[in-house]
Design a protein around this motif. Structure first.
Motif, PDB file in Angstrom:
ATOM      1  N   HIS A 152       0.850  -1.199   0.000  1.00  0.00           N
ATOM      2  CA  HIS A 152       0.000   0.000   0.000  1.00  0.00           C
ATOM      3  C   HIS A 152       0.877   1.238   0.000  1.00  0.00           C
ATOM      4  CE1 HIS A 152      -3.250   2.767   0.721  1.00  0.00           C
ATOM      5  NE2 HIS A 152      -2.716   3.170   1.848  1.00  0.00           N
ATOM      6  N   TRP A 154       0.920   4.807   0.843  1.00  0.00           N
ATOM      7  CA  TRP A 154       0.098   5.690   1.670  1.00  0.00           C
ATOM      8  C   TRP A 154       0.424   7.146   1.386  1.00  0.00           C
ATOM      9  CZ3 TRP A 154       1.056   9.422   5.390  1.00  0.00           C
ATOM     10  CH2 TRP A 154      -0.046   9.824   6.150  1.00  0.00           C
ATOM     11  N   TYR A 178     -12.274   5.298   1.979  1.00  0.00           N
ATOM     12  CA  TYR A 178     -11.476   4.073   1.888  1.00  0.00           C
ATOM     13  C   TYR A 178     -10.482   4.007   3.042  1.00  0.00           C
ATOM     14  CZ  TYR A 178      -8.076   0.783  -0.192  1.00  0.00           C
ATOM     15  OH  TYR A 178      -7.213  -0.250  -0.440  1.00  0.00           O
ATOM     16  N   GLU A 179      -9.851   5.130   3.333  1.00  0.00           N
ATOM     17  CA  GLU A 179      -8.872   5.176   4.427  1.00  0.00           C
ATOM     18  C   GLU A 179      -9.530   4.882   5.772  1.00  0.00           C
ATOM     19  OE1 GLU A 179      -5.142   5.670   6.178  1.00  0.00           O
ATOM     20  OE2 GLU A 179      -5.609   5.680   4.033  1.00  0.00           O
ATOM     21  N   SER A 180     -10.690   5.464   6.010  1.00  0.00           N
ATOM     22  CA  SER A 180     -11.327   5.317   7.321  1.00  0.00           C
ATOM     23  C   SER A 180     -12.051   3.987   7.475  1.00  0.00           C
ATOM     24  CB  SER A 180     -12.310   6.476   7.554  1.00  0.00           C
ATOM     25  OG  SER A 180     -13.371   6.441   6.610  1.00  0.00           O
ATOM     26  N   GLU A 181     -12.703   3.494   6.416  1.00  0.00           N
ATOM     27  CA  GLU A 181     -13.502   2.272   6.535  1.00  0.00           C
ATOM     28  C   GLU A 181     -12.681   1.000   6.339  1.00  0.00           C
ATOM     29  OE1 GLU A 181     -16.947   2.323   4.063  1.00  0.00           O
ATOM     30  OE2 GLU A 181     -17.840   4.065   5.062  1.00  0.00           O
ATOM     31  N   ASP A 183      -9.051   0.978   6.142  1.00  0.00           N
ATOM     32  CA  ASP A 183      -7.737   1.070   6.788  1.00  0.00           C
ATOM     33  C   ASP A 183      -6.726   0.198   6.043  1.00  0.00           C
ATOM     34  OD1 ASP A 183      -5.677   1.656   8.504  1.00  0.00           O
ATOM     35  OD2 ASP A 183      -6.416   0.391  10.147  1.00  0.00           O
ATOM     36  N   ALA A 185      -3.674   0.364   5.291  1.00  0.00           N
ATOM     37  CA  ALA A 185      -2.344   0.156   5.853  1.00  0.00           C
ATOM     38  C   ALA A 185      -2.327  -1.003   6.841  1.00  0.00           C
ATOM     39  CB  ALA A 185      -1.855   1.441   6.531  1.00  0.00           C
ATOM     40  N   SER A 186      -3.475  -1.309   7.434  1.00  0.00           N
ATOM     41  CA  SER A 186      -3.529  -2.433   8.376  1.00  0.00           C
ATOM     42  C   SER A 186      -3.626  -3.779   7.660  1.00  0.00           C
ATOM     43  CB  SER A 186      -4.721  -2.270   9.326  1.00  0.00           C
ATOM     44  OG  SER A 186      -5.950  -2.463   8.633  1.00  0.00           O
TER      45      SER A 186
END
Length: 207
Positions: A152, A154, A178-181, A183, A185-186
């Motif tokens: 990813h 970021w 997309y970032e908040s729902e 995540d 990077a996780s």
């Protein structure tokens, strides 16, 4: 989170070594991000070929849905960009499933020509038993795409705004969602901070 500065050539070398750690079978590498994914995927082609692995480049932009579906709610609808633009089912069926044990090994490099808004009618590409698919695109993680190695790229909100053309700023809420729902990077095996394309940084694994 700790990050280590790294150049893109060194990052490509690192990813190549990781791919080579999957000997004797087909491998799928997924590179996710709002910008820079195609360049990183392209940078892996020559190193993999030099190491005896046959790479095949695939972009999710070749698996967008027809315009009638993408633009059903207008050409600048963030909700559609987030949920309806990419045909993930086709990516699984035509690109990733053939790589699995018992799969045909025949990969469709692109399904839909968005310029002409019609099927590409490209032939499937037979991938050798140790071939590598390099799939890049936006908002790919968390969509059920099974890959052996996921990366990813970021971008901070400010960097994302700078990287996206002004004509695409209407899509910023889709990337924020997309970032908040999701995540991403996780979910990724490797995360690269790519705010400055000349000075990326690789997230280090916790000891």
């Amino acid at each position: 989170m700790r990050y280590q500065p790294i150049s893109y050539p060194l990052l490509a070398d690192d990813l190549t070594r990781r791919v080579l750690a999957f000997p004797g079978r087909r491998v799928a590498v997924l590179i996710d991000g709002a910008a820079g994914t195609a360049e990183l995927a392209d940078a892996l082609v020559d190193p993999l070929r030099l190491n005896g692995r046959a790479p095949l480049r695939v972009s999710s932009s070749g698996f967008l849905r027809p315009a009638s579906l993408r633009f059903e709610h207008g050409r600048t609808d963030p909700e559609s960009r987030y949920r309806d633009w990419t045909d993930f089912g086709a990516l699984r069926r035509e690109v990733l499933d053939p790589l699995r044990p018992g799969g045909s090994g025949e990969v469709l490099p692109a399904l839909w020509d968005t310029e002409r808004d019609r099927a590409t009618r490209l032939p499937r590409v037979p991938l050798p038993p140790d071939g590598v698919v390099l799939l890049d695109g936006e908002m790919l993680l968390g969509s059920g795409l099974a890959a052996d190695l996921t990366v990813h790229l970021w971008l901070s909100p400010g960097a994302l705004r700078r990287h996206l053309p002004a004509s695409d700023h209407w899509a910023l809420p889709a990337f924020a969602r997309y970032e908040s729902e999701v995540d991403p990077a996780s979910l990724a095996d490797l995360v690269v901070r790519a705010d400055d394309p000349n000075h990326p940084a690789l997230r280090l694994q916790d000891p």
